[in-house]
Design a protein around this motif. Structure first.
Motif, short mmCIF file in Angstrom:
data_model
loop_
_atom_site.label_atom_id
_atom_site.label_comp_id
_atom_site.label_asym_id
_atom_site.label_seq_id
_atom_site.Cartn_x
_atom_site.Cartn_y
_atom_site.Cartn_z
N GLU A 39 0.84 -1.43 -0.10
CA GLU A 39 0.47 0.14 0.04
C GLU A 39 0.99 0.98 0.84
OE1 GLU A 39 -3.04 0.38 -0.51
OE2 GLU A 39 -3.08 -1.66 -0.91
N TYR A 40 1.62 1.23 0.95
CA TYR A 40 2.82 2.45 1.04
C TYR A 40 3.70 2.39 -0.50
CZ TYR A 40 6.63 5.65 2.40
OH TYR A 40 7.13 6.80 2.86
N LEU A 41 3.85 1.39 -1.27
CA LEU A 41 4.55 1.82 -2.57
C LEU A 41 3.30 2.02 -3.47
CD1 LEU A 41 6.65 -1.58 -2.61
CD2 LEU A 41 7.36 0.92 -2.33
N LYS A 42 2.11 2.55 -3.70
CA LYS A 42 1.58 2.68 -4.38
C LYS A 42 1.29 3.92 -4.53
CE LYS A 42 -2.03 -1.36 -4.20
NZ LYS A 42 -3.15 -1.95 -4.05
N ARG A 43 2.05 4.75 -3.66
CA ARG A 43 2.33 6.61 -4.20
C ARG A 43 3.15 7.35 -4.49
NH1 ARG A 43 3.74 7.96 2.34
NH2 ARG A 43 2.08 6.81 2.25
N TYR A 44 3.90 5.50 -5.13
CA TYR A 44 5.06 6.42 -6.31
C TYR A 44 4.42 5.71 -7.55
CZ TYR A 44 7.94 6.44 -2.21
OH TYR A 44 8.76 6.34 -1.33
N VAL A 45 3.35 5.03 -7.88
CA VAL A 45 2.97 5.10 -8.73
C VAL A 45 2.74 6.45 -10.10
CG1 VAL A 45 0.99 3.44 -10.54
CG2 VAL A 45 2.26 2.02 -8.22
N GLY A 46 3.13 5.79 -11.02
CA GLY A 46 3.16 7.20 -12.39
C GLY A 46 4.21 8.10 -11.97
N ASP A 47 5.11 8.11 -10.64
CA ASP A 47 5.92 9.23 -10.40
C ASP A 47 7.45 8.63 -11.87
OD1 ASP A 47 4.91 10.29 -9.21
OD2 ASP A 47 6.33 9.90 -7.71
N PHE A 48 8.50 9.29 -11.66
CA PHE A 48 10.33 8.54 -12.84
C PHE A 48 10.56 9.26 -11.84
CE2 PHE A 48 7.63 12.16 -15.19
CZ PHE A 48 8.51 12.78 -15.42
N TYR A 49 11.17 8.83 -12.19
CA TYR A 49 13.28 9.68 -12.13
C TYR A 49 14.21 8.83 -12.69
CZ TYR A 49 10.46 8.80 -7.58
OH TYR A 49 9.01 9.62 -7.07
N THR A 50 15.14 10.34 -12.90
CA THR A 50 16.56 9.86 -13.68
C THR A 50 17.64 9.56 -12.71
OG1 THR A 50 15.31 11.93 -15.21
CG2 THR A 50 17.83 11.43 -15.17
N ILE A 51 18.02 8.57 -13.42
CA ILE A 51 18.93 7.96 -12.40
C ILE A 51 20.60 9.84 -13.10
CG2 ILE A 51 21.11 5.98 -12.58
CD1 ILE A 51 18.69 4.35 -12.89
N TYR A 59 10.55 4.48 -14.99
CA TYR A 59 9.15 4.91 -14.29
C TYR A 59 8.75 3.87 -13.24
CZ TYR A 59 9.21 7.25 -18.56
OH TYR A 59 9.43 9.05 -19.31
N ILE A 60 7.91 4.49 -12.24
CA ILE A 60 7.36 3.47 -11.26
C ILE A 60 5.91 2.99 -11.78
CG2 ILE A 60 6.79 3.37 -8.67
CD1 ILE A 60 9.97 3.82 -9.24
N GLY A 61 5.95 1.79 -12.39
CA GLY A 61 4.15 1.19 -12.67
C GLY A 61 3.53 0.63 -12.23
N THR A 62 2.29 -0.02 -12.25
CA THR A 62 1.38 -0.72 -10.99
C THR A 62 1.67 -1.70 -11.14
OG1 THR A 62 0.85 -1.29 -13.25
CG2 THR A 62 -0.42 0.86 -12.37
N ASP A 63 2.94 -2.75 -11.80
CA ASP A 63 3.06 -3.84 -10.73
C ASP A 63 4.48 -3.90 -9.64
OD1 ASP A 63 5.37 -3.11 -12.51
OD2 ASP A 63 6.44 -4.97 -13.43
N LEU A 64 4.70 -2.83 -9.36
CA LEU A 64 5.70 -2.34 -8.29
C LEU A 64 5.36 -2.23 -7.35
CD1 LEU A 64 9.20 -2.01 -7.32
CD2 LEU A 64 8.06 0.76 -7.43
#
Length: 171
Positions: A39-51, A59-64
């Motif tokens: 549940e905590y991780l669902k807050r990131y879905v849709g976000d993206f970050y640059t290494i 990207y943070i997808g719905t499967d993470l």
């Protein structure tokens, strides 16, 4: 929602970025409630970050959330490593940004022909968590090395898939 996080990044003596997870929100060494982590991780879905190191966008997808909380790797974790992985969820953005040592491997499993059609990337990252004494004061920090697994999907995007191989660094 992410403003609730108490996470910072510091450099160790070797120049490695260490993501410091200052709050232990998933407590106990036994019986981590992985549904809460999911549940905590669902807050990131849709976000993206640059290494920072490779300039790859992740990207943070719905499967993470499901994979992170219920993967084969997670299912065998015990004790301190289970607690470490659960709490590392708080530092996902920083762990991705600070990832280094990119390695590619082709997809070899039919079940991933679509979601990892273009193969897999593994990066390294570090995080630290406080260890508290009997009075509840911080005694020290444990530092962990992790492998971040990124899938390169058929849509051409790279998605964080899981964090594995959690190893406590010896002092």
């Amino acid at each position: 929602m992410l403003e609730e996080r108490n996470v910072s990044v510091v450099k160790d003596a070797d120049g490695n970025n260490i993501v410091v997870i200052n709050d232990v929100i998933f407590k106990g060494r036994q019986g981590i409630n992985w549904k809460d982590v999911e549940e905590y991780l669902k807050r990131y879905v849709g976000d993206f970050y640059t290494i920072a190191d490779s300039k790859d966008i992740v990207y943070i997808g719905t499967d993470l959330p499901d994979e992170y909380a219920h993967s084969e790797y997670t299912n065998v974790l015990k004790g301190g490593n289970a607690k470490a992985k659960a709490n590392a969820a708080q530092g996902i953005p920083e762990l991705v940004i600070c990832a280094t040592n990119k390695e590619y491997s082709p997809n070899l499993k039919k079940k991933h022909n679509h979601d990892a059609k273009n193969g897999w990337y593994k990066y390294e990252s570090f995080f630290a968590m406080p260890v508290f004494d009997i009075e509840g004061d911080i005694e020290r920090y444990n530092v962990y090395h992790v492998a971040m697994i990124i899938r390169h999907a058929s849509d051409g995007k790279k998605y964080l898939y899981d964090i594995i191989n959690i190893k406590k660094r010896s002092e």
